[in-house]
Design a protein around this motif. Structure first.
Motif, PDB file in Angstrom:
ATOM      1  N   ARG A  31       0.449  -1.045  -0.389  1.00 54.32           N
ATOM      2  CA  ARG A  31       0.048  -0.264  -0.040  1.00 54.32           C
ATOM      3  C   ARG A  31       1.177   1.509  -0.187  1.00 54.32           C
ATOM      4  O   ARG A  31       0.970   2.794  -0.237  1.00 54.32           O
ATOM      5  N   ARG A  35       1.601   4.190  -2.503  1.00 56.59           N
ATOM      6  CA  ARG A  35       0.970   5.973  -2.690  1.00 56.59           C
ATOM      7  C   ARG A  35       2.323   6.386  -2.958  1.00 56.59           C
ATOM      8  O   ARG A  35       2.264   7.411  -3.368  1.00 56.59           O
ATOM      9  N   SER A  38       1.801   6.364  -6.757  1.00 52.37           N
ATOM     10  CA  SER A  38       0.875   8.146  -7.342  1.00 52.37           C
ATOM     11  C   SER A  38       1.374   9.171  -6.811  1.00 52.37           C
ATOM     12  O   SER A  38       1.004   9.929  -7.796  1.00 52.37           O
TER      13      SER A  38
END
Length: 195
Positions: A31, A35, A38
């Protein structure tokens, strides 16, 4: 639910080392990689300060710029994924330290490392001391116009007097840590990362 996409995991170099070093699970690292990716809009494989400045929560945080600078130790211009995760690991909750092997290395998210991170937000010139000027700057950023300049100076003076044990009109890391001895750093500096 709870499964990690193998294509994401395969993109992460040194995954096992990152997990061992940070204490994050494979799911957490996956995860965090999402992030990181992104934020890395140009797909450079690293983040710049401007990438962090696009995070809304940091943009409105009075200490946002100082928090961003903490991701760039030693004046580095870019942060790779491993550094990104290592810094975020400081905010991982502390496990039960009572059963910890005393010969084991200090964990990334130890109380001491949490305090060091917070200390560097004040110690902007990296001289190992928080001066009156540095403390006053942080207080101004945090309270804005809600408090008069005279009140801020009084708070700063009192804080330095209470924490400064060696009489040098500044707060060393040791003095800083001692002044926060009874503060629950675990609660104040931990983020619950979803599993």
């Amino acid at each position: 639910m709870g499964t990690v996409c193998s294509s994401q995991i395969s993109k992460i170099t040194n995954l096992d080392e990152i997990i061992a070093e940070t204490g994050f699970s494979k799911g957490h690292v996956s995860r965090l990689y999402d992030r990181f990716a992104s934020l890395d809009k140009d797909e450079k494989g690293f983040l710049s300060k401007s990438d962090f400045q696009n995070i809304g929560g940091l943009a409105v945080n009075p200490l946002g710029e100082r928090i961003i600078n903490a991701f760039f130790p030693d004046g580095n211009e870019a942060v790779d994924f491993r550094t990104f995760v290592r810094i975020l690991a400081i905010f991982r909750p502390i496990e039960n330290e009572k059963n910890k092997d005393p010969s084991a290395p200090e964990s990334v998210n130890s109380r001491s490392n949490k305090l060091k991170f917070a200390f560097q937000l004040y110690d902007q010139d990296n001289d190992g001391k928080i001066t009156k000027k540095e403390l006053l700057q942080v207080l101004r950023m945090m309270v804005g116009v809600q408090v008069t300049e005279e009140q801020l100076e009084n708070i700063t003076e009192r804080t330095i007097q209470e924490a400064d044990l060696d009489g040098d009109n500044a707060i060393s890391f040791k003095e800083y840590a001692m002044s926060l001895e009874k503060v629950n750093i675990e609660h104040k500096m931990s983020i619950r990362f979803l599993k």
